[in-house]
Design a protein around this motif. Structure first.
Motif, mmCIF file in Angstrom:
data_model
loop_
_atom_site.group_PDB
_atom_site.id
_atom_site.type_symbol
_atom_site.label_atom_id
_atom_site.label_comp_id
_atom_site.label_asym_id
_atom_site.label_seq_id
_atom_site.Cartn_x
_atom_site.Cartn_y
_atom_site.Cartn_z
ATOM 1 N N LEU A 1 3.629 10.456 -8.321
ATOM 2 C CA LEU A 1 4.033 11.113 -9.467
ATOM 3 C C LEU A 1 3.185 11.348 -10.719
ATOM 4 O O LEU A 1 2.851 12.202 -11.389
ATOM 5 C CB LEU A 1 5.549 10.513 -10.148
ATOM 6 C CG LEU A 1 6.650 10.800 -9.084
ATOM 7 C CD1 LEU A 1 7.730 10.013 -9.781
ATOM 8 C CD2 LEU A 1 7.084 12.008 -8.920
ATOM 9 N N ASP A 2 2.385 10.102 -10.892
ATOM 10 C CA ASP A 2 1.262 10.017 -11.796
ATOM 11 C C ASP A 2 0.171 11.058 -11.544
ATOM 12 O O ASP A 2 -0.277 11.678 -12.266
ATOM 13 C CB ASP A 2 0.594 8.567 -11.874
ATOM 14 C CG ASP A 2 1.866 7.528 -12.625
ATOM 15 O OD1 ASP A 2 2.740 7.925 -13.285
ATOM 16 O OD2 ASP A 2 1.615 6.527 -12.195
ATOM 17 N N LEU A 3 -0.223 10.862 -10.189
ATOM 18 C CA LEU A 3 -1.215 11.930 -9.866
ATOM 19 C C LEU A 3 -0.682 13.212 -9.981
ATOM 20 O O LEU A 3 -1.487 14.397 -10.170
ATOM 21 C CB LEU A 3 -1.451 11.626 -8.234
ATOM 22 C CG LEU A 3 -2.589 12.509 -7.826
ATOM 23 C CD1 LEU A 3 -3.894 12.359 -8.315
ATOM 24 C CD2 LEU A 3 -2.650 12.309 -6.134
ATOM 25 N N TYR A 4 0.509 13.768 -9.525
ATOM 26 C CA TYR A 4 1.028 14.869 -9.665
ATOM 27 C C TYR A 4 0.843 15.513 -11.024
ATOM 28 O O TYR A 4 0.466 16.547 -11.500
ATOM 29 C CB TYR A 4 2.504 14.983 -9.221
ATOM 30 C CG TYR A 4 3.204 16.477 -9.472
ATOM 31 C CD1 TYR A 4 3.016 17.378 -8.872
ATOM 32 C CD2 TYR A 4 4.046 16.288 -10.500
ATOM 33 C CE1 TYR A 4 3.731 18.544 -9.153
ATOM 34 C CE2 TYR A 4 4.938 17.591 -10.743
ATOM 35 C CZ TYR A 4 4.792 18.675 -9.982
ATOM 36 O OH TYR A 4 5.374 19.758 -10.163
ATOM 37 N N ILE B 1 -4.206 2.008 -5.137
ATOM 38 C CA ILE B 1 -3.713 1.514 -3.684
ATOM 39 C C ILE B 1 -4.553 0.157 -2.976
ATOM 40 O O ILE B 1 -3.989 -0.559 -2.494
ATOM 41 C CB ILE B 1 -3.617 2.816 -2.683
ATOM 42 C CG1 ILE B 1 -2.592 3.784 -3.150
ATOM 43 C CG2 ILE B 1 -3.308 2.266 -1.494
ATOM 44 C CD1 ILE B 1 -2.868 5.115 -2.430
ATOM 45 N N VAL B 2 -5.776 0.395 -3.125
ATOM 46 C CA VAL B 2 -6.727 -0.609 -2.548
ATOM 47 C C VAL B 2 -6.587 -1.947 -3.339
ATOM 48 O O VAL B 2 -6.267 -3.163 -2.579
ATOM 49 C CB VAL B 2 -8.042 -0.097 -2.833
ATOM 50 C CG1 VAL B 2 -9.031 -1.441 -2.333
ATOM 51 C CG2 VAL B 2 -8.249 0.943 -1.792
ATOM 52 N N ALA C 1 0.825 -1.113 0.132
ATOM 53 C CA ALA C 1 -0.115 -0.003 -0.093
ATOM 54 C C ALA C 1 0.907 1.232 0.029
ATOM 55 O O ALA C 1 0.648 1.927 -0.822
ATOM 56 C CB ALA C 1 -0.917 0.206 1.200
ATOM 57 N N LEU C 2 1.788 1.134 0.847
ATOM 58 C CA LEU C 2 2.841 2.428 0.946
ATOM 59 C C LEU C 2 3.721 2.608 -0.531
ATOM 60 O O LEU C 2 3.864 3.816 -0.745
ATOM 61 C CB LEU C 2 3.685 2.198 2.097
ATOM 62 C CG LEU C 2 3.020 2.334 3.528
ATOM 63 C CD1 LEU C 2 4.094 2.032 4.771
ATOM 64 C CD2 LEU C 2 2.520 3.705 3.832
ATOM 65 N N VAL C 3 4.029 1.463 -0.932
ATOM 66 C CA VAL C 3 5.093 1.548 -2.119
ATOM 67 C C VAL C 3 4.073 2.121 -3.264
ATOM 68 O O VAL C 3 4.451 2.975 -3.952
ATOM 69 C CB VAL C 3 5.524 0.309 -2.416
ATOM 70 C CG1 VAL C 3 6.457 0.318 -3.655
ATOM 71 C CG2 VAL C 3 6.662 0.198 -1.243
ATOM 72 N N THR C 4 2.732 1.338 -3.492
ATOM 73 C CA THR C 4 1.938 1.925 -4.174
ATOM 74 C C THR C 4 1.577 3.293 -4.419
ATOM 75 O O THR C 4 1.597 4.285 -5.334
ATOM 76 C CB THR C 4 0.732 0.936 -4.435
ATOM 77 O OG1 THR C 4 0.925 -0.443 -4.486
ATOM 78 C CG2 THR C 4 -0.270 1.363 -5.618
ATOM 79 N N ALA C 5 1.296 3.820 -3.039
ATOM 80 C CA ALA C 5 1.036 5.427 -2.973
ATOM 81 C C ALA C 5 2.171 6.059 -3.519
ATOM 82 O O ALA C 5 1.978 7.328 -4.043
ATOM 83 C CB ALA C 5 0.618 5.576 -1.341
ATOM 84 N N ALA D 1 10.901 -2.430 -4.715
ATOM 85 C CA ALA D 1 11.465 -1.601 -5.632
ATOM 86 C C ALA D 1 10.665 -1.557 -7.106
ATOM 87 O O ALA D 1 10.672 -0.324 -7.753
ATOM 88 C CB ALA D 1 13.044 -1.934 -6.068
ATOM 89 N N LEU D 2 10.233 -2.478 -7.417
ATOM 90 C CA LEU D 2 9.467 -2.678 -8.704
ATOM 91 C C LEU D 2 8.367 -1.400 -9.121
ATOM 92 O O LEU D 2 8.565 -0.797 -10.094
ATOM 93 C CB LEU D 2 8.749 -4.060 -8.859
ATOM 94 C CG LEU D 2 9.720 -5.183 -8.968
ATOM 95 C CD1 LEU D 2 8.815 -6.297 -9.272
ATOM 96 C CD2 LEU D 2 10.654 -4.911 -10.247
ATOM 97 N N PRO D 3 7.448 -1.470 -8.206
ATOM 98 C CA PRO D 3 6.396 -0.344 -8.586
ATOM 99 C C PRO D 3 7.203 1.107 -8.695
ATOM 100 O O PRO D 3 6.835 2.051 -9.412
ATOM 101 C CB PRO D 3 5.418 -0.260 -7.234
ATOM 102 C CG PRO D 3 5.747 -1.504 -6.789
ATOM 103 C CD PRO D 3 7.230 -1.688 -6.763
ATOM 104 N N ILE D 4 8.286 1.278 -7.683
ATOM 105 C CA ILE D 4 8.905 2.707 -7.877
ATOM 106 C C ILE D 4 9.604 2.921 -9.085
ATOM 107 O O ILE D 4 9.644 3.941 -9.787
ATOM 108 C CB ILE D 4 9.915 2.715 -6.604
ATOM 109 C CG1 ILE D 4 9.219 2.817 -5.176
ATOM 110 C CG2 ILE D 4 10.781 4.047 -6.647
ATOM 111 C CD1 ILE D 4 9.779 2.684 -4.073
#
Length: 416
Positions: free
Chosen positions: A286-289, A302-303, A277-281, A352-355
Motif C-alpha cells: 500500500l505504501d508503494l502504491y 523486505i530484506v 518476508a511475505l507479510v512485510t511485502a 497481523a502487526l505489519p498489516i
C-alpha cells in the motif's frame, strides 16, 4: 497539819490556778480577736485584688477576643484566597490536559504503530519458535494409560526401572513422574524411539540406596548413566551429583536427538523468515502504491525483515531447547493445550502487526477513500468530545464545591 489547814491550802492553790487559767484565757481571747481582725483585713485586700485582677482579665479577654476574631478573619481570607488559587490552577491544568489529550488522541495511532514496530520482531520470533516447539510436544501421552497404549515398550521400562524382585508395582503417578524426568529435548516429535535411545544407557538410580530403605517412588529415582550408578554402590547420592546428572542428561539428550532438534530449528527459522518476508511485502504494498516509498526502499524493507527474523528466531528457539533439556518438568507446561493455543495466537499477532500498521498508514493518508478517512477523523473527534465533556463535568463539580462563595468559582472560571 490538821485537816482544816490542808483543805485551806488546797483551796488557795485552786484559786491561784483559776487565776492563772483566767489569765491564759484572756490572752487567748485577745490573740483570737487580733487574728480575726487580721484575717478580715487580709480578706478585704485579697477581695479587692481579685476584683482588680478580674477586671483586668476581662479587659484582656475582650482584647484577646478581638485578636482572635481578627486572626480567624485573616485565616478565612487566606483560605478563600487559597481556594481561589486552587480553583484557577486546577481549571488551568484541566484545560492544558484537555489540549494535551486532544493532541495525543490525534497522534495515538502513530505512536501505536511505532510501538508495534518495535515489538514486531520479538513477537514474531517468540511466536514462531514457541509454536514449532509446542506443536512438536502436543502429542505426548499425559496419563499412564495413554503411555501404555501409545508407547508400550517405554511404559514397561518405566515400570521396572530401579526395582528389585519382590518390590510392589510402581504406581501410575510414579510412572508419569519418571516420564517427566526425561529431558524434553528427547520428547520433541513424541517419538518413542527417540526417548528409548536416550534411556538406552541409563539406570533408574536411587538417591537414597534401595539397600538402605530408599523407596522406588519417582521422588527417589533419577535417570543416571549406568556405569556411574554401579560405581556409587550403596552410597547416598549428593546434591552435587544430582546437579551433574541433570547437566549430563541435558547435553546427552541434545546430542542423541540432534537431528530432530535441527529439523525443528530449520523449520522455525524458515517459517519465520518466509512469513515475515511475505507479510512485510503485503504490508508495504500500500505504501508503494501511494508512492510513499520507492521500489528500492520496498525491497530493502523486505530484506531487513527477513534478516531480522532469521537472526531472532534461532535465538529464541535455542533458549527453549536449553530450558527443555535442563528442566524436563517444563515440557508439561509447554505441551498444555492452552499454551499451544497461546503460541499460535502470538504467531498470528506477529503476522497481523505489519498489516495493521500498513492499514493505519493507508487510512491516515486517505488511501482508503474519503469515507474511511472520515470515519477515522470521527473516531478522533469522539475522543476529543469525551475529553471536553469530562472537563465540563469537573468544572461543574468545582462550582458546586464552592457554592458558598460563588464569586470565587465564577472569577476562576472566567479567568481560565
Amino acid at each position: 497539819m490538821n485537816l482544816w489547814d490542808h483543805a485551806k491550802q488546797l483551796a488557795d492553790a485552786a484559786s491561784e490556778k483559776k487565776q492563772h487559767i483566767g489569765n491564759h484565757l484572756d490572752k487567748a481571747v485577745a490573740v483570737t480577736k487580733q487574728a480575726t481582725e487580721e484575717i478580715a483585713t487580709t480578706s478585704a485586700q485579697a477581695l479587692q485584688q481579685a476584683q482588680q485582677v478580674a477586671q483586668k482579665t476581662v479587659e484582656q479577654g475582650a482584647e484577646g477576643l478581638d485578636n482572635a476574631i481578627g486572626y480567624v478573619k485573616t485565616v478565612g481570607e487566606g483560605a478563600q484566597q487559597t481556594a481561589q488559587t486552587l480553583t484557577v490552577t486546577s481549571l488551568a491544568t484541566l484545560h492544558d490536559l484537555q489540549k494535551t489529550g486532544q493532541h495525543q488522541s490525534q497522534q495515538s495511532l502513530e505512536a501505536m504503530g511505532k510501538a508495534l514496530e518495535e515489538w514486531q520482531g520479538t513477537i514474531a520470533a517468540l511466536g514462531t519458535s514457541g509454536m514449532v516447539t509446542a506443536n512438536a510436544l502436543k502429542d505426548l501421552p499425559r496419563t499412564a494409560q495413554a503411555l501404555a497404549q501409545e508407547m508400550p515398550a517405554l511404559a514397561r521400562r518405566l515400570q521396572r526401572a530401579g526395582t528389585r524382585l519382590g518390590d510392589a508395582p510402581r504406581s501410575d503417578a510414579d510412572m508419569m513422574g519418571l516420564f517427566d524426568k526425561i529431558p524434553g529435548t528427547s520428547k520433541l516429535g513424541a517419538s518413542e524411539r527417540d526417548i528409548r535411545v536416550f534411556l538406552s544407557d541409563k539406570h533408574g538410580s536411587h538417591i537414597h540406596a534401595h539397600s538402605k530403605g530408599g523407596g522406588n517412588g519417582a521422588e527417589n529415582i533419577v535417570w543416571e548413566l549406568g556405569t556411574d550408578n554401579i560405581r556409587r554402590g550403596a552410597a547416598t547420592m549428593t546434591g552435587g551429583e544430582q546437579t551433574y546428572i541433570r547437566f549430563y542428561n541435558a547435553v546427552d539428550s541434545v546430542l542423541k536427538n540432534s537431528a530432530t532438534i535441527a529439523r525443528l530449528g530449520l523449520t522455525a527459522t524458515g517459517t519465520a523468515v518466509l512469513t515475515q518476508a511475505l507479510v512485510t511485502a503485503l504490508a508495504y504494498t500500500l505504501d508503494l502504491y501511494r508512492g510513499d516509498i520507492t521500489v528500492d526502499e520496498f525491497r530493502d524493507k523486505i530484506v531487513a525483515a527477513a534478516v531480522s527474523a532469521g537472526i531472532a528466531t534461532p535465538i529464541f528457539f535455542l533458549i527453549l531447547v536449553a530450558v527443555m533439556a535442563l528442566f524436563p518438568e517444563i515440557v508439561v507446561v509447554l505441551s498444555a493445550p492452552a499454551v499451544i493455543l497461546g503460541f499460535n495466537a502470538l504467531f498470528g499477532v506477529g503476522i497481523a502487526l505489519p498489516i495493521v500498521q500498513s492499514v493505519v498508514r493507508h487510512v491516515e493518508a486517505g488511501g482508503c477513500g474519503d469515507e474511511a478517512k472520515a470515519q477515522y477523523a470521527e473516531a478522533i473527534a469522539q475522543g476529543n468530545a469525551l475529553l471536553e465533556a469530562s472537563s465540563l463535568e469537573v468544572q461543574r463539580w468545582w462550582q458546586q464545591l464552592f457554592a458558598a462563595a460563588p464569586m470565587i468559582a465564577n472569577e476562576a472560571i472566567a479567568e481560565t
